[in-house]
Design a protein around this motif. Structure first.
Motif, PDB file in Angstrom:
ATOM      1  N   PRO A 335      40.209  37.785  50.141  1.00 25.68           N
ATOM      2  CA  PRO A 335      40.370  38.407  48.913  1.00 25.68           C
ATOM      3  C   PRO A 335      39.557  39.948  49.721  1.00 25.68           C
ATOM      4  O   PRO A 335      40.274  40.901  49.434  1.00 25.68           O
ATOM      5  CB  PRO A 335      39.307  38.690  48.088  1.00 25.68           C
ATOM      6  CG  PRO A 335      39.498  36.423  47.949  1.00 25.68           C
ATOM      7  CD  PRO A 335      39.760  36.317  49.235  1.00 25.68           C
ATOM      8  N   LEU A 336      39.043  39.620  51.061  1.00 25.19           N
ATOM      9  CA  LEU A 336      38.322  40.701  51.773  1.00 25.19           C
ATOM     10  C   LEU A 336      39.460  41.370  52.300  1.00 25.19           C
ATOM     11  O   LEU A 336      39.916  43.220  52.608  1.00 25.19           O
ATOM     12  CB  LEU A 336      37.407  40.229  52.732  1.00 25.19           C
ATOM     13  CG  LEU A 336      35.875  39.841  52.062  1.00 25.19           C
ATOM     14  CD1 LEU A 336      34.911  39.368  52.823  1.00 25.19           C
ATOM     15  CD2 LEU A 336      35.303  40.878  51.032  1.00 25.19           C
ATOM     16  N   ILE A 337      40.190  40.729  53.188  1.00 27.02           N
ATOM     17  CA  ILE A 337      41.510  41.052  54.235  1.00 27.02           C
ATOM     18  C   ILE A 337      42.658  41.668  53.045  1.00 27.02           C
ATOM     19  O   ILE A 337      42.759  42.907  53.313  1.00 27.02           O
ATOM     20  CB  ILE A 337      42.357  40.184  54.829  1.00 27.02           C
ATOM     21  CG1 ILE A 337      40.794  39.441  56.009  1.00 27.02           C
ATOM     22  CG2 ILE A 337      42.867  40.692  55.751  1.00 27.02           C
ATOM     23  CD1 ILE A 337      41.681  38.073  56.420  1.00 27.02           C
ATOM     24  N   MET A 338      42.881  40.885  52.083  1.00 26.01           N
ATOM     25  CA  MET A 338      43.544  41.745  50.675  1.00 26.01           C
ATOM     26  C   MET A 338      43.075  43.577  50.313  1.00 26.01           C
ATOM     27  O   MET A 338      43.256  43.999  50.385  1.00 26.01           O
ATOM     28  CB  MET A 338      43.717  40.409  49.721  1.00 26.01           C
ATOM     29  CG  MET A 338      45.215  40.963  49.158  1.00 26.01           C
ATOM     30  SD  MET A 338      44.948  39.246  47.172  1.00 26.01           S
ATOM     31  CE  MET A 338      44.933  38.192  48.454  1.00 26.01           C
ATOM     32  N   ALA A 339      41.607  43.112  49.612  1.00 30.93           N
ATOM     33  CA  ALA A 339      41.400  44.275  49.324  1.00 30.93           C
ATOM     34  C   ALA A 339      41.265  45.822  50.939  1.00 30.93           C
ATOM     35  O   ALA A 339      41.538  46.930  50.301  1.00 30.93           O
ATOM     36  CB  ALA A 339      40.153  44.724  49.482  1.00 30.93           C
TER      37      ALA A 339
END
Length: 437
Positions: A335-339
């Motif tokens: 989710p960190l990379i996605m955000a």
């Protein structure tokens, strides 16, 4: 189909802002309504969702943004920002002038919006470069790197604060994690990267700026200037430390009250009225004029953040948030990379870091509730993505170009690459911190 509608909404947002040059706030409201109706919401319910989104977002942010603007304006008009800059430069000397301007940018950047901090400090950059016989960009890039990093990473800046509000992140913890994250980012992008560039000098533009350089006796002292500026940081950090190490202590009630960003900024403003105003011989009427001017300067920023909140609320009320969770929940992508990725794409296409961060946070917020990822790290990842590659659709690009009087090609080589390095360093730092949280 639901995600396709969201994708259409983002494309429509790009069309309205880039092709038709429509105001960001109006574009966000229109797109929010269109997306809500296309998702099957009754027209009245879509309108109610937009109203609720604007209200709930600004309910907790209006005070923070307003008090932050007031503090910044009082620092500017009193000469406190000038005092901080000149004192650090005098202490560090010519050989460490880059370090001096970085510290100046970090201290001033915490209290001032990026554009305000840039416009206040750029005359000092020209003066320092001339007196120290150094290339202007050699002095200017470290300062700008510190200002833009604080703008993207640290509360109580509007962007990170608004994103934290969406993720329900603790602002004190976000600040504690953001400060050590921004230091290597600024060092690599603002000090190391310029060493690989040739021709860092440029001609100071004539008539483009009219610096108001205050006399020694007109400015407040260095200690009181720094103390007043960082009161919010001290109080918010104290609140976070108490919450982490003494969550059941009786002082939690007090630390939560005084460490609240709105309270911390209010106290700083009240102190600044005296330290930067009344104690300097100014009349209350004169100080209040600065207050009025500061509020007028952030009106559109507040509306844009409210518009981003409307888009977020429509996504939630239409049920798309649940679909996003089920769709992306099976993805192996962090989710960190996605955000970071969503915010970066929106930043490149839209230009506005605030709009990019708010929109990305609204789209990915549902994942925070169903994953073990730290909401504070999500704020930093989204903020890092929102300041990536800045080009001709970003006002910051043109401010940098015109004030340093350089070509578009050279602006891309310096400014655009520099903010991208900061963004990538921020993402790398977030992923490293994620191993320990």
């Amino acid at each position: 189909m639901q995600l396709a509608i969201i994708g259409f909404g983002v494309l429509l947002l790009l069309l309205l802002m880039i092709v038709f040059k429509l105001n960001s706030f109006i574009s966000l409201i229109l797109v929010s309504l269109v997306v809500g109706i296309m998702e099957g919401m009754p027209w009245v319910k879509a309108l109610t969702s937009v109203e609720n989104g604007v209200g709930s977002t600004l309910g907790s942010l209006a005070l923070i943004i307003g008090f932050g603007a007031i503090l910044g304006k009082l620092m500017e008009d009193s000469g406190a920002a000038q005092r901080i800059a000149t004192t650090l430069i005098d202490k560090f000397g010519k050989r460490r002038v880059q370090l001096a301007v970085v510290i100046t940018g970090l201290v001033v950047g915490i209290a001032l919006f990026y554009e305000v901090g840039f416009l206040i400090l750029i005359p000092l950059v020209f003066t320092i470069a001339a007196e120290a016989e150094l290339p202007i960009l050699y002095v200017g890039m470290p300062l700008v790197a510190a200002l833009i990093t604080a703008h993207g990473f640290l509360p109580p800046h509007p962007g990170p604060t608004a994103i934290a509000n969406i993720y329900k992140a603790n602002l004190g913890k976000t600040l504690l994690l953001g400060i050590p994250l921004m230091i290597p980012s600024v060092f690599i992008a603002g000090i190391v990267y310029p060493k690989f560039l040739k021709d860092l000098d440029c001609k100071i533009p004539k008539g483009l700026f009219n610096p108001r350089k205050l006399k020694e006796e007109e400015m407040p002292g260095f200690g009181i200037s720094v103390f007043t500026a960082i009161i919010p940081v001290i109080l918010m950090t104290f609140q976070a430390v108490v919450e982490i190490f003494a969550p059941k202590s009786p002082i939690v009630a007090y630390s939560s009250f005084f460490g609240n960003p709105a309270t911390a900024l209010l106290l700083s403003v009240l102190i600044a009225i005296f330290t930067f105003g009344l104690f300097r011989g100014k009349k209350m009427k004169e100080v209040m004029e600065s207050v009025s001017q500061s509020i007028a300067s952030v009106g559109m920023i507040i509306l844009i953040i409210g518009g981003g909140g409307a888009f977020k609320q429509v996504i939630m009320d239409s049920g798309v948030d649940k679909y996003i969770v089920s769709f992306m929940g099976h993805s192996q992508l962090s989710p960190l990379i996605m955000a970071w990725l969503i915010a970066a794409v929106l930043r490149i296409t839209l230009g506005s870091a605030t709009v990019a961060g708010m929109t990305a946070a609204g789209m990915i917020a549902p994942l925070v509730a169903v994953s073990n990822v730290s909401p504070e790290l999500m704020v930093l990842a989204t903020g890092a993505g929102s300041i990536t590659f800045s080009h001709v659709n970003d006002a910051g690009f043109w401010i940098f170009k015109e004030y340093f009087n350089i070509s578009i090609q050279k602006t891309i080589k310096t400014w655009s690459v520099m903010v991208t390095i900061i963004s990538l360093c921020g993402l790398a730092g977030v992923l490293i911190l994620n191993m320990f949280f």
